[in-house]
Scaffold this active site. Structure first.
Site, PDB file in Angstrom:
ATOM      1  N   ASP A   1       0.856  -1.126   0.085  1.00 13.57           N
ATOM      2  CA  ASP A   1      -0.075  -0.102   0.052  1.00 13.57           C
ATOM      3  C   ASP A   1       0.651   1.261  -0.001  1.00 13.57           C
ATOM      4  O   ASP A   1       0.186   2.371   0.047  1.00 13.57           O
ATOM      5  CB  ASP A   1      -1.006   0.150   1.326  1.00 13.57           C
TER       6      ASP A   1
ATOM      7  N   ARG B   1      -2.790   1.853  -9.568  1.00 10.38           N
ATOM      8  CA  ARG B   1      -1.702   2.803  -8.903  1.00 10.38           C
ATOM      9  C   ARG B   1      -0.450   2.982  -9.605  1.00 10.38           C
ATOM     10  O   ARG B   1       0.097   4.023  -9.259  1.00 10.38           O
ATOM     11  CB  ARG B   1      -1.385   2.219  -7.504  1.00 10.38           C
TER      12      ARG B   1
HETATM   13  C1  S3P Z   1      -5.277  -5.762   3.368  1.00 11.76           C
HETATM   14  C2  S3P Z   1      -4.286  -6.509   2.557  1.00 11.76           C
HETATM   15  C3  S3P Z   1      -3.836  -5.737   1.100  1.00 11.76           C
HETATM   16  C4  S3P Z   1      -3.784  -4.262   1.087  1.00 11.76           C
HETATM   17  C5  S3P Z   1      -4.871  -3.830   1.686  1.00 11.76           C
HETATM   18  C6  S3P Z   1      -5.490  -4.363   3.110  1.00 11.76           C
HETATM   19  C7  S3P Z   1      -5.859  -6.388   4.206  1.00 11.76           C
HETATM   20  O1  S3P Z   1      -4.594  -6.230  -0.012  1.00 11.76           O
HETATM   21  O2  S3P Z   1      -3.595  -3.772  -0.062  1.00 11.76           O
HETATM   22  O3  S3P Z   1      -4.993  -2.290   1.878  1.00 11.76           O
HETATM   23  O4  S3P Z   1      -6.151  -5.851   5.253  1.00 11.76           O
HETATM   24  O5  S3P Z   1      -5.671  -7.895   4.505  1.00 11.76           O
HETATM   25  P1  S3P Z   1      -4.104  -7.579  -0.809  1.00 11.76           P
HETATM   26  O6  S3P Z   1      -4.010  -8.519   0.218  1.00 11.76           O
HETATM   27  O7  S3P Z   1      -4.970  -7.824  -1.978  1.00 11.76           O
HETATM   28  O8  S3P Z   1      -2.858  -7.297  -1.409  1.00 11.76           O
END
Ligand code: S3P
Length: 741
Positions: free
Chosen positions: A621, A652
């Site tokens: 992120d 992004r």
């Molecule tokens: C998150 C996992 C991430 C992240 C998101 C929050 C989570 O996504 O980008 O902001 O809380 O499990 P991905 O697991 O799809 O990469």
């Protein structure tokens, strides 16, 4: 918006009241037809229409009006539809498009069937969600439909061309068009429009019948006025509506009666707890709906809030701050707390829109949740099988985490659910969770391309599976582990690279065993969760903006308190250190199973690097703001293996490259990453964040070293993850101003 060639040559409006008249006026004003003719039994309405310039011609009869018309709009009361259709039938051009504007669609379709024996393919029922308590053509306004919704309810074998033309007509009048089935329309409107009107009529009537009615009305305050405004609506029209939408209205009245009776009894037996629960749930729902109403709901006059960041170049970066709570942990604290036995207390909860949407979804499923109050939330857990069917779709806003984790958690409930979100979430891939859940036995429907909404069928027994995840995604992993709580046997998930492990840690904290072996995490179904206390640390993903800000700003010296430094989240620190960042961790401690530290950052000369691919999921992120760091570093930064960035709240990679280009920074975009030559300067310019909170905040950070003013568009979603960002950024030295429209 004047059209080149009018969409229709002759539009016949049958019934020249408020809606018929306003549509006629809008069609004329926007040049959508060559001629607008109207028929109405009330000759004086026709004369007024002519005088006001609402119509071109007044027809002597309905039959005369429809002769030669290529569009016929029925704008008469719902129960007059059938006789009107009988009357116009003989003169109707069989190719003419027929539509209506009535509030109930089932009855319109029944009338069409009664007269024509079928619903011809060029009949498209319609319902503009606009109006006023005024009636008659003299109240007509050409702008009545601007920024309002129009619902069209085409039947299965409708003519697509007819639907497209009618859509273009309404859009030409400034409306937004949605389509749905006749049945769905009638259900939705019974609840959102018909019931409130019924209650308003009934309440005013009850009070007017009280002996001291004069006094009651004399002293009636603003609340009474607001609540009963719609009781001044047209009685004939509304009597038609209730008689026509009988079944759907009866269902919702029964529901309301039950709930009202429950409140009555609570007052009788002095049950303050119940009153408090219902009122606080309603208050929260109303606040939540305001957000929904601006983007989603069927009835709206509000526009979505637009926020623009105005940034002046330069500034400083000093202070001692705590950023808001971790988003990932906040979601999970509510989810597990709701399913636990007993009361879970949460401190540091993120009061951002994403995690609030999760909180609201559980309230919608019958969980009592107190707060949030300054990050404190008290969840009255209902136990692993205690959720109740929500009354409507669960709206998860902008939150991919919410939707994916809920998918797992709801796949094995006894009831059906539908998960919806905002326009960004509606474009994000859900096949990554729906596919493996189906392997476990879940029944889930998605829209085209595996996109939301998700419709989850209840009552499906799940079986444990082993799943090798094709992508490194904590959301997918967490979704399957949550489904695994309900599955028969063991559910195990192997990840291709380490991703955040908050679900595993928090399940353990709630006393639910998680077996971890290398890249695999597994749970056995059938256990229970025990309520606990959770201290949510500050979100390292929010801290990241300040880590970069301080790293690039001359003279910076900033301390960030109580930041979560779970090793599956610290990619941003690792990467900044590899680039030469001066980041010091101190007061390292463990809080509720999660490592936490205070962090001090000072400016340092950064150098470009090739980012190790193993860091990508650990900083997934934080790349938007890391791209800003790379812009000012010496030498080239190369990111690979980050194709997941393309399916976040925005693409992004592309959106950052476009934003950087808009402020004079050159980059090379690749399929799975980006190459950023360092040592570049950032000029002023206007950046479109595409509604992505992290893009918006990244350019706020960029302003610290920019050479001109930067304007960032579409920043309202910063509130999804970082409420108070503008104030905190301004307090530490970013020259930022948010403008709301
Ligand atoms: C998150 C996992 C991430 C992240 C998101 C929050 C989570 O996504 O980008 O902001 O809380 O499990 P991905 O697991 O799809 O990469």
């Amino acid at each position: 918006m004047a059209h080149q060639a009018p969409l229709f040559s002759r539009v016949a409006v049958i019934g020249l009241g408020l809606i018929g008249g306003s549509l006629a006026a809008a069609i004329r004003q926007h040049g959508l037809a060559t001629t607008v003719v109207a028929a109405d039994r009330r000759a004086d309405e026709l004369q007024t229409g002519l005088k006001l310039g609402v119509i071109d011609e007044a027809a002597e009869s309905i039959a005369a009006a429809v002769k030669g018309a290529d569009l016929v709009v029925l704008a008469v009361p719902v129960r007059a539809i059938e006789p009107v259709l009988e009357e116009l039938r003989a003169n109707l051009d069989p190719t003419a498009l027929i539509t209506d504007v009535g509030s109930t669609k089932g009855s319109f379709v029944a009338s069409v069937r009664a007269v024509f024996g079928e619903v011809p393919a060029n009949v498209i029922p319609g319902h503009p969600i606009a109006g006023s308590e005024k009636s008659g053509v003299s109240a007509a306004r050409a702008n009545l439909f601007e920024n309002h919704k129009v619902i069209l309810t085409p039947l299965d074998d409708h003519q697509p061309q007819a639907l497209a033309r009618l859509t273009a007509l309404w859009e030409g009048c400034g409306a937004t068009v949605l389509t749905m089935s006749v049945e769905r329309h009638d259900e939705v409107l019974a609840a959102t429009s018909h019931l409130p009107h019924l209650i308003a009529f009934s309440l005013v009537d009850t009070l007017a019948g009280e002996d001291d009615n004069l006094d009651i009305f004399r002293y009636a305050a603003g609340g009474f006025r607001d609540f009963t405004r719609i009781a001044a609506s047209d009685p004939v029209m509304w009597h038609d509506i209730f008689l026509s939408n009988r079944d759907a209205v009866l269902r919702v009245i029964d529901h309301f009666n039950q709930d009202l009776e429950q409140l009555r009894q609570a007052i009788e037996r002095q049950d303050g707890a119940l009153l408090l629960r219902v009122f606080s749930r309603a208050k929260a729902a109303r606040e939540h709906f305001s957000k929904m109403l601006s983007g989603q709901a069927y009835v709206t006059t509000m526009n979505q809030k637009q926020v623009t960041f105005h940034l002046s170049p330069g500034g400083s970066m000093t202070g001692d701050i705590r950023v808001p709570g971790d988003k990932s942990m906040s979601h999970r604290s509510i989810m597990l707390g709701a399913l636990a036995d007993g009361i879970t207390e949460v401190e540091g909860f993120l009061e951002g829109e994403d995690s609030l949407a999760t909180l609201q979804a559980f309230r919608d499923m019958g969980v009592t949740i107190e707060g949030p109050d300054n990050g404190y939330v008290k969840i009255h857990g209902v136990g692993i099988d205690g959720l109740q069917a929500p009354r409507g779709p669960l709206y998860l806003g902008n939150s991919g985490t919410g939707m994916r984790l809920f998918a797992g958690l709801l796949a094995a409930q006894a009831f059906d659910t539908e998960l919806t979100g905002d326009s960004s979430l509606s474009k994000r891939p859900m096949g990554r969770v729906a596919d493996p859940l189906r392997l476990m036995g879940a029944v889930i429907d998605t829209a085209d391309g595996g996109r939301p909404p998700l419709r989850i069928k209840g009552g499906q027994p799940l079986k444990g599976i082993h799943y090798d995840m094709p992508m490194a995604s904590a959301q997918v992993k967490s979704c399957l582990l949550l489904a695994g709580l309900y599955a028969d046997g063991t559910t195990s998930v192997t990840e291709p690279a380490p991703t955040r492990d908050h679900t595993e840690r928090m399940l353990t904290g709630f006393g639910y065993p998680v077996h971890r072996n290398g890249a695999t995490a597994a749970v056995n179904g059938g256990g229970r969760l025990a309520a606990t206390r959770i201290d949510v640390p500050a979100d390292i993903s929010s801290a990241a903006f300040f880590l970069v800000a301080a790293s690039i700003t001359p003279g910076a010296d900033l301390t960030l308190r109580h930041v979560g430094i779970n090793p599956t989240r610290t990619g941003v620190i690792n990467i900044l250190r590899l680039m030469g960042g001066d980041i010091e961790l101190f007061n390292e401690r463990e809080v509720g199973g999660e490592p936490v530290a205070d962090i001090r950052v000072r400016q340092a000369p950064l150098k470009g690097i090739r980012i190790p691919e193993r860091e990508v999921p650990l900083a997934i992120d934080e790349f938007p703001v890391l791209f800003i760091a790379a812009t000012f570093a010496e030498g080239e930064t190369v990111l690979t293996g980050a194709e997941e960035l393309r399916v976040k709240e925005s693409d992004r990679i592309q959106v950052m490259a476009d934003g950087l280009a808009a402020v004079g920074v050159q980059t090379t975009v690749t399929d799975d990453g980006i190459i950023i030559p360092g040592g570049q300067s950032i000029s002023g310019g206007t950046v479109d964040s595409h509604g992505d909170h992290r893009i918006a905040m990244s350019f706020a950070v960029a302003s610290l070293r920019a050479e001109g003013d930067i304007k960032v568009l579409d920043c309202a979603n910063v509130a999804t993850s970082f409420p108070g960002f503008v104030e905190l950024a301004a307090g530490t030295g970013i020259q930022i101003r948010a403008e709301e429209a």
